[in-house]
Design an enzyme around this catalytic site. Structure first.
Site, short mmCIF file in Angstrom:
data_model
loop_
_atom_site.label_atom_id
_atom_site.label_comp_id
_atom_site.label_asym_id
_atom_site.label_seq_id
_atom_site.Cartn_x
_atom_site.Cartn_y
_atom_site.Cartn_z
N LYS A 35 -32.31 -4.67 11.28
CA LYS A 35 -31.59 -5.53 12.23
C LYS A 35 -30.43 -4.76 12.86
O LYS A 35 -30.29 -4.71 14.09
CB LYS A 35 -31.06 -6.77 11.51
CG LYS A 35 -30.07 -7.58 12.34
CD LYS A 35 -29.26 -8.52 11.48
CE LYS A 35 -28.00 -8.97 12.19
NZ LYS A 35 -27.13 -9.79 11.34
N ASP B 41 -31.68 -11.98 13.56
CA ASP B 41 -30.59 -12.53 12.77
C ASP B 41 -30.90 -13.98 12.41
O ASP B 41 -32.00 -14.47 12.65
CB ASP B 41 -29.27 -12.42 13.54
CG ASP B 41 -29.19 -13.37 14.72
OD1 ASP B 41 -30.24 -13.94 15.10
OD2 ASP B 41 -28.09 -13.55 15.27
#
Length: 370
Positions: free
Chosen positions: A238, A256
């Protein structure tokens, strides 16, 4: 008397055959006259009969031609029907195939109400286009001036808001502007600066560790490759995609908490693992759209499609959302749930891009102000 009787008998005998022959004569005469009458009538009626026959032949030819043409017109739809039935059957087969595979190995999204794969792709891309019109100024909501500041800020954003990180990092980067400076920092001093972000001890260890790795292994520069970024302490896929997409312009999907929630609500996928969500959603879009797609989805999740009380009544993509109705559907009540610039509040960045300001966005306040 006897003669008279005999003569009567003979007369009777003579008269009886006569009636028998008379009919025979009539019968034989009838056939002879009938043909003559028919023959005489035939030449007179022949022209009319020929005209009728010709008319009947012409009408019969037209009917036969119409009959021949009719099947040709009807045959075309019959040939086109089988392809039209295939989409209705395909989703059932696809669903069966997905059910037969272990959930941990598949990244194929399951669609609502038997939605085909093609329909899912079209709906997903239309949602992204709609969100691009709603948030034409979408951008990463972390303040940064270079890749080093972005990677540190992204690591600090775990378990907190971008707003709180943006309010904290100015003091951090003012004291430790380079990886070498932060690598040599006293942990207790860094912890005191990072305290407002939560989990400050673990985050201090991560940012000092990644700063040492940058200084020692990459000459103080943030690498621009995924395989190098994920080797840094505290940096996962991420964080790596945030850095690659926004500091180096290389496409990536940022999965997220907002992104995970929304793509599941929209039924783009039913996966729960971030890596599998990334693979499933990435398959629905061209690679060049991945970075902007991430911004659009995350912005929508923060402003309208909240976790507990989504503002369904104020949602611009409500007609495309299978989860419509989970939140407030009354338009007036939904407007009160909007956050940030959609609700008239400041954004998350202290120094947002000019395009955001031009669109009416307001910069966030520094830590401790207001």
């Amino acid at each position: 008397m006897k003669k008279t009787a005999a003569s009567r008998k003979s007369a009777t005998a003579d008269k009886t055959p006569a009636p028998e022959k008379a009919p025979a004569a009539k019968k034989s005469a009838a056939p002879e006259k009938a043909p003559a009458a028919k023959k005489s009538a035939t030449p007179e009626k022949a022209p009319a009969a020929k005209k009728l026959a010709a008319a009947n032949t012409a009408s019969a030819a037209k009917k036969s031609a119409a009959v021949k043409k009719a099947p040709a017109k009807k045959a075309a739809p019959l040939k086109r029907q089988p392809p039209a039935k295939k989409p209705a059957v395909a989703p059932k087969k696809a669903t069966a195939a997905v059910k037969g595979v272990a959930p941990a190995k598949t990244v194929a999204p399951k669609s609502p109400r038997g939605e085909s794969r093609t329909a899912l792709v079209r709906r997903a891309r239309r949602i992204d286009r709609e969100l691009a019109e709603v948030y034409p100024y979408a951008h990463p909501e972390l303040d940064f001036e270079n890749p080093f500041q972005l990677v540190v800020a992204t690591v600090l954003s775990a378990q907190t808001t971008d707003l709180r990180v943006n309010q904290t990092t100015p003091a951090l980067f003012a004291k430790y502007p380079t990886p070498e400076d932060l690598a040599a920092a006293v942990p207790e001093e860094v912890e005191e600066i990072l305290r407002p972000t939560g989990f400050f001890r673990a985050k201090t260890k991560s940012v000092i560790g990644l700063s040492k790795a940058l200084a020692e292994d990459f000459g103080g520069e943030v690498p621009g490759r995924l395989e190098d970024l994920v080797k840094l302490p505290g940096v996962g896929r991420k964080t790596a995609f945030v850095v690659l997409g926004n500091a180096f312009g290389r496409p990536g999907i940022t999965v997220d908490t907002h992104f995970q929630r929304l793509v599941r609500r929209w039924r783009w996928t039913e996966e729960t693992d971030p890596d599998k969500i990334e693979a499933a959603v990435g398959a629905l879009f061209p690679k060049s759209d991945w970075t902007d797609l991430s911004h659009h989805v995350i912005w929508h999740g923060r402003r309208i499609c909240h976790a507990r009380k989504p503002a369904c009544g104020a949602c611009p993509i409500a007609p495309l959302c299978p989860a419509y109705g989970e939140g407030e559907t009354d338009p007036e009540k939904a407007k009160k749930l909007l956050k940030y610039e959609k609700g008239g509040f400041p954004g998350q960045r202290l120094k947002p891009p000019q395009a955001y300001l031009d669109a009416g966005g307001k910069p966030a306040l520094p830590l401790g102000a207001g």
